[in-house]
Design a protein around this motif. Structure first.
Motif, short mmCIF file in Angstrom:
data_model
loop_
_atom_site.label_atom_id
_atom_site.label_comp_id
_atom_site.label_asym_id
_atom_site.label_seq_id
_atom_site.Cartn_x
_atom_site.Cartn_y
_atom_site.Cartn_z
N ALA A 146 10.79 66.66 10.79
CA ALA A 146 10.46 65.97 12.04
C ALA A 146 8.95 65.73 12.08
CB ALA A 146 10.87 66.83 13.23
N CYS A 147 8.54 64.85 12.97
CA CYS A 147 7.12 64.54 13.10
C CYS A 147 6.36 65.80 13.53
CB CYS A 147 6.92 63.44 14.13
SG CYS A 147 5.19 63.18 14.54
N PRO A 148 5.37 66.23 12.76
CA PRO A 148 4.63 67.45 13.11
C PRO A 148 3.85 67.27 14.40
CG PRO A 148 3.90 66.57 10.97
CD PRO A 148 4.86 65.59 11.54
N SER A 149 3.67 66.05 14.83
CA SER A 149 2.86 65.80 16.01
C SER A 149 3.71 65.76 17.29
CB SER A 149 2.10 64.49 15.82
OG SER A 149 1.54 64.06 17.01
N CYS A 150 4.89 65.09 17.27
CA CYS A 150 5.67 64.96 18.49
C CYS A 150 7.11 65.45 18.35
CB CYS A 150 5.66 63.50 18.99
SG CYS A 150 6.69 62.41 18.00
N GLY A 151 7.52 65.85 17.14
CA GLY A 151 8.86 66.40 16.99
C GLY A 151 9.94 65.37 16.79
N VAL B 95 5.70 57.32 8.33
CA VAL B 95 5.13 57.23 9.67
C VAL B 95 6.16 57.62 10.73
CG1 VAL B 95 3.53 55.38 9.06
CG2 VAL B 95 5.79 54.81 9.93
N CYS B 96 5.63 58.01 11.89
CA CYS B 96 6.47 58.31 13.04
C CYS B 96 6.41 57.12 13.98
CB CYS B 96 5.96 59.57 13.74
SG CYS B 96 6.69 59.81 15.37
N GLY B 97 7.58 56.55 14.25
CA GLY B 97 7.64 55.38 15.11
C GLY B 97 7.32 55.71 16.56
N ALA B 98 7.49 56.97 16.93
CA ALA B 98 7.29 57.34 18.33
C ALA B 98 5.82 57.53 18.69
CB ALA B 98 8.08 58.62 18.64
N CYS B 99 5.07 58.22 17.83
CA CYS B 99 3.69 58.54 18.22
C CYS B 99 2.64 57.96 17.28
CB CYS B 99 3.49 60.05 18.34
SG CYS B 99 3.33 60.88 16.73
N GLY B 100 3.08 57.34 16.17
CA GLY B 100 2.09 56.72 15.29
C GLY B 100 1.51 57.66 14.25
N TRP B 101 1.98 58.92 14.22
CA TRP B 101 1.51 59.86 13.19
C TRP B 101 1.85 59.31 11.81
CZ3 TRP B 101 4.57 62.21 9.48
CH2 TRP B 101 3.99 63.24 8.72
N ASN B 102 0.97 59.53 10.83
CA ASN B 102 1.38 59.25 9.45
C ASN B 102 0.91 60.36 8.54
OD1 ASN B 102 -1.18 58.36 7.96
ND2 ASN B 102 -1.22 57.11 9.83
ZN LIG Z 1 5.46 61.53 16.15
#
Ligand SMILES: [Zn+2]
Ligand SMILES: [Zn+2]
Length: 723
Positions: free
Chosen positions: A471-476, A431-438
């Motif tokens: 990196a998170c594909p959603s927010c980097g 998961v991405c702690g910044a935007c919640g992407w998983n």
């Molecule tokens: Zn993210």
């Protein structure tokens, strides 16, 4: 004119008519017939005088395969399975036969030989062989232990084993006989452990019912000596010249089990029937069983269809195990068919388990089955189970202080411990702690699991694998986190906690290589492992004598799933895992780390009290109207097109006639709504009367077949064990 009615391996619900050309064809013969411009094998279900098809249009049977016809009882079993489980008769027939006899070019196997130690051979001593003649020494030992070996056994011993045996024949130490022709030497009665009162009572009661239909539940905790009861019964059945069929779950069928049987019954012809065997061996074993020569048949679920002319007893060990239910094609339950067979053949059937399925338990408590219990462990004491409340544990800690202390103490004592977690991989979610992407699988409605070994993301449903994103594909955001723990992560933590300990992880990933699991078991037995970390593979049937501590890590998730069977399965699994602790003469201890120590499931586990929890669950099921108080069938459907799927299920939900005693629920998405790009949905039918449900299903099937929804694959799962 004689017409044979033949089942062919294709999804058609009827038999095919063929003309005979003066052949002596009987029911149960395997025949070669022309079909759709090729030749194929068929199974003759009937020989009749007339066909409703014009004679001129009927094709001829080409030849009969050189296999004894299947007995009527086997044909009846196949017919029953086909009807009850809503599977086309041809598919059902051919699902039950070994691959080799289904071939157009089938030829009977070559003469097999058995090699038996002579009196002169019995008197050989190890000193007669030079110290470096290890094969000679091993051969002698193996013959002494088994008395009789086959070519396959000799080759398994060593590639030169067969050649050496031939030279021993010349020396008069070994005799060679056509297989299965040597009369059985006296069954050895030495080394029989004394029976407990409960074991004795079980043997006496079940033996008294030999020769008649009589179903039994044999409830006994791990280590209570169920196997010894089986041994005594098998012995009794063999003395009467009859056969025993012993069904075991897939994973329990280890070479050790077969070895244990061979050692106990050196003179008895025993064959295995399971998927680990080569096709030729499987076929030879099937033929030996079919000829009545094999006195004991040990097999997995498919073995229930083996024709056994001298059947005297059926035993289903670990009867609650899910692997007895086939999950595709002919979706039969081998345990339920065992009851059918036992009634058909008028023999007793013994269902053994420490944690019987609620279906079986209900049958026992209502008096339909005889109920026998082995409540005491003859050797080791029942393990003490303690619940560890993890709610107060500091964040980031994976083991409680108490558990860490116990694991350390176990290491110091030189004993083994087992850390059980039923989730493989490193972390079940990324998961991405910044935007919640998983990380989700693009083809399934499921999260990807982070695996450490190859630093990738795996889908546990479709097998899809991807590289770990940088990196998170959603927010980097570059700080992606693994959430939760899998076996790989536990293995790493334990390595940090106990750097000097030998830690072995056992799950589907670490045992993928052929024979890996067998080699690991040998390592565990020979004390080369201190801490085992693993999934349910470790829960079942394996006896590790130095294992005294079991730690169960966070099994709570199963308490809150939608499947009403989840808590039954969890309880069975945890009882089984707990049973791993403390065998032989070492007492065992079990720690369960949970957030819900007051939950009735854990409370019952702590008391090792199967019955009170089973009573609770049965009361719940009765109130909620779930099996075993109702009968269910599940229509499963899947399609690449969601709209085709929905319209098919919509059609299915509107049968032409309404059966008042059958409830049809609304179509719903499956628990995993999409796998490998296919949308999955289901529809549940339920009734208080099994016969009514069966009547409904045969009509429903016609209704479903009439809908030519070509893009939808569907099947009916009768008595489903997973919803
Ligand atoms: Zn993210
Ligand atoms: Zn997937």
């Amino acid at each position: 004119m004689a017409i044979a009615r033949v089942a062919l391996d294709c999804p058609v619900y009827s038999l095919f008519d063929y003309r005979l050309t003066g052949q002596e064809i009987q029911k149960g013969h395997l025949v070669v017939v022309p079909f759709r411009k090729r030749r194929t094998v068929g199974l003759v279900f009937d020989v009749v005088e007339h066909s409703h098809i014009e004679t001129a249009r009927l094709l001829y049977i080409e030849s009969i395969l050189p296999v004894e016809p299947l007995p009527e009882t086997t044909l009846a079993l196949i017919e029953f399975s086909s009807e009850y489980y809503q599977c086309p008769i041809g598919l059902a027939s051919f699902a039950t036969l070994p691959a080799t006899v289904k071939r157009v070019r089938y030829a009977p196997p070559k003469q097999q030989w058995q090699y038996v130690l002579t009196r002169a051979g019995l008197e050989l001593t190890p000193e007669q062989f030079p110290a470096r003649a290890t094969l000679q020494r091993r051969l002698r030992q193996s013959f002494l232990a088994n008395r009789m070996l086959r070519a396959a056994d000799l080759l398994a011993l060593s590639s030169g084993g067969l050649r050496l045996t031939e030279t021993w024949i010349k020396k008069g130490w070994i005799e060679k006989h056509p297989d299965n022709t040597v009369s059985i030497p006296e069954l050895s009665l030495k080394d029989q452990p004394a029976l407990t009162d409960e074991q004795h009572a079980a043997v006496v009661k079940i033996s008294a019912t030999l020769g008649s239909f009589s179903p039994w539940l044999l409830e006994g905790v791990t280590g209570s000596g169920k196997t010894e009861v089986y041994f005594r019964l098998i012995e009794e059945v063999a003395h009467r010249g009859l056969q025993t069929l012993l069904l075991v779950p897939e994973i329990n069928l280890t070479p050790q089990l077969e070895e244990r049987f061979r050692q106990r019954f050196p003179g008895l012809t025993l064959v295995g029937l399971h998927s680990d065997l080569g096709q030729a061996e499987r076929c030879a074993n099937w033929l030996a069983a079919r000829a009545g020569e094999a006195k004991v048949v040990i097999g997995t679920r498919l073995a229930i269809f083996t024709p056994l002319p001298k059947l005297g007893l059926i035993i289903v060990d670990e009867e609650h195990d899910g692997s007895f239910k086939q999950q595709e094609g002919l979706r039969y339950s081998a345990r339920d068919l065992a009851i059918f067979c036992a009634r058909q053949r008028q023999v007793p059937v013994v269902l053994g388990s420490a944690t019987p399925s609620l279906e079986t338990y209900q049958n026992a408590r209502s008096g339909r089955f005889g109920y026998l219990r082995l409540s005491r462990r003859p050797v080791a004491a029942t393990p003490g189970v303690r619940l560890v409340d993890t709610r107060g544990m500091p964040k980031g800690h994976k083991f409680s202080e108490q558990v860490i202390k116990q694991l350390g103490a176990c290491l110091v004592r030189g004993e083994q411990s087992l850390v059980f977690l039923n989730r493989r991989g490193f972390a079940p979610a990324l998961v991405c702690g910044a935007c919640g992407w998983n990380a989700q699988c693009g083809r399934c409605s499921a999260r990807l699991v982070w695996h450490m070994t190859d630093a990738g993301l795996h889908c546990h449903y479709c097998g899809n694998q991807q590289h770990l994103p940088r990196a998170c594909p959603s927010c980097g955001n570059q700080d992606l986190k693994g959430l939760g723990e899998g076996t790989q992560r536990l293995e790493r933590w334990l390595g940090e906690l106990y750097p000097r300990a030998h830690i072995l992880r056992i799950d589907r990933d670490s045992t993928r290589r052929k024979r890996a699991w067998q080699e690991m078991q040998a390592d565990i037995r020979t004390q080369r492992v201190d801490i085992l970390v693993g999934t349910q593979m470790l829960a079942k049937g394996h006896d590790f004598p130095r294992l005294t501590l079991v730690v169960i890590v966070n099994p709570d998730a199963a308490l809150f799933t939608a499947d009403f069977r989840a808590s039954e399965k969890l309880f069975q699994q945890l009882m089984q895992v707990s049973g791993r602790a403390g065998r032989a003469n070492l007492p065992g201890e079990v720690f369960v780390q949970t957030q819900f120590p007051e939950h009735p499931l854990y409370q019952a586990l702590m008391r090792q009290d199967y019955r009170s929890y089973a009573e609770d669950l049965l009361n719940e099921r009765k109130l909620a109207g779930f099996p075993p108080f109702v009968y269910q069938a599940l229509l499963r459907a899947e399609s690449h097109s969601e709209s085709a799927l929905m319209s098919f299920l919509g059609h299915a939900a509107r049968p032409p006639t309404v059966n008042q005693s059958v409830t049809l629920f609304d179509p719903v998405p499956a628990a995993i709504a999409k796998i490998a790009g296919k949308h999955r949905g289901q529809l549940l039918a339920q009734s208080f009367a099994r016969a009514e449900l069966q009547r409904f299903l045969s009509e429903w099937r016609l209704h479903l077949t009439a809908n030519k929804a070509s893009r939808v694959r569907w099947s009916i799962d009768v008595d489903p064990i997973e919803l």
